[in-house]
Design an enzyme around this catalytic site. Structure first.
Site, mmCIF file in Angstrom:
data_model
loop_
_atom_site.group_PDB
_atom_site.id
_atom_site.type_symbol
_atom_site.label_atom_id
_atom_site.label_comp_id
_atom_site.label_asym_id
_atom_site.label_seq_id
_atom_site.Cartn_x
_atom_site.Cartn_y
_atom_site.Cartn_z
ATOM 1 N N ARG A 4 -24.289 62.960 7.553
ATOM 2 C CA ARG A 4 -25.321 63.570 9.040
ATOM 3 C C ARG A 4 -24.244 64.137 9.790
ATOM 4 O O ARG A 4 -24.785 62.730 9.978
ATOM 5 C CB ARG A 4 -26.532 64.214 8.770
ATOM 6 C CG ARG A 4 -26.909 63.998 7.207
ATOM 7 C CD ARG A 4 -29.082 64.628 7.708
ATOM 8 N NE ARG A 4 -29.147 64.895 6.001
ATOM 9 C CZ ARG A 4 -29.813 64.459 5.727
ATOM 10 N NH1 ARG A 4 -31.467 63.603 6.493
ATOM 11 N NH2 ARG A 4 -30.894 64.815 4.340
ATOM 12 N N SER A 5 -23.689 64.710 10.113
ATOM 13 C CA SER A 5 -23.464 64.900 11.675
ATOM 14 C C SER A 5 -25.083 65.387 12.712
ATOM 15 O O SER A 5 -25.438 66.226 12.658
ATOM 16 C CB SER A 5 -22.178 66.503 12.079
ATOM 17 O OG SER A 5 -21.184 65.301 11.015
ATOM 18 N N ASN A 6 -24.317 64.823 13.695
ATOM 19 C CA ASN A 6 -25.019 65.312 14.835
ATOM 20 C C ASN A 6 -25.231 66.271 15.425
ATOM 21 O O ASN A 6 -24.037 67.002 15.784
ATOM 22 C CB ASN A 6 -25.016 63.689 16.112
ATOM 23 C CG ASN A 6 -25.535 64.191 17.187
ATOM 24 O OD1 ASN A 6 -26.076 64.397 17.819
ATOM 25 N ND2 ASN A 6 -25.817 62.758 17.772
#
Length: 128
Positions: A4-6
Site C-alpha cells: 500500500r502506498s502512503n
C-alpha cells in the site's frame, strides 16, 4: 508482493502532475488501482488513463473494480512498463509508482509536447 502506498505520497505526486480534464495519462504500477481511480476522476470522462503493471492479477482486479465503479476512461494492462505503451500514446502526463534506476527512453518518446513525467523518488532521502 503488492504494498500500500502512503496516501501523502499519492497526494504529492498527483498534485505535482497538475491533472486537467481531457488529459491522457500513463501510470506505471497499477497496484490496488486506488491511484488509478483518483487519476481517472481528475481527468474526467473525456480523459484517458492507461495503467501498466507486471502483475496480471492486479491489472485484472483493478479493471473489474474500475468497471464496477463506472470508470470507462481507465484501462489497465499487464505489461513491462519500461517499454511504455505506444498503443495509447502520446500522454500529457506520466506517473511512475515504481521507477527504474534510469528513466526509460520509451517514456520520453511517448510523452506529448509540453507533457510531464513524474517518477517516484528513489533516493534514500525521499520521504516514504
Amino acid at each position: 508482493m503488492p504494498h500500500r502506498s502512503n496516501p501523502a505520497i499519492i497526494h504529492r505526486e498527483l498534485t505535482t502532475l497538475d491533472l486537467q480534464p481531457h488529459m491522457r495519462v500513463a501510470e506505471y504500477g497499477t497496484g490496488s488501482g486506488y491511484s488509478t481511480e483518483l487519476i481517472a476522476r481528475l481527468v474526467g470522462p473525456t480523459g484517458k488513463v492507461t495503467s501498466l503493471d507486471i502483475d496480471a492479477y492486479l491489472t485484472r482486479w483493478a479493471n473489474v473494480i474500475h468497471h464496477e465503479r463506472g470508470l470507462d476512461n481507465v484501462h489497465c494492462y499487464t505489461a513491462d512498463g519500461t517499454t511504455g505503451f505506444r498503443q495509447r500514446a502520446p500522454y500529457h502526463r506520466t506517473v511512475a509508482w515504481c521507477t527504474p534506476p534510469l528513466l526509460p527512453q520509451a517514456w520520453t518518446d511517448q510523452v506529448a509536447d509540453g507533457g510531464l513525467i513524474v517518477p517516484r523518488c528513489r533516493s534514500p532521502t525521499c520521504p516514504t
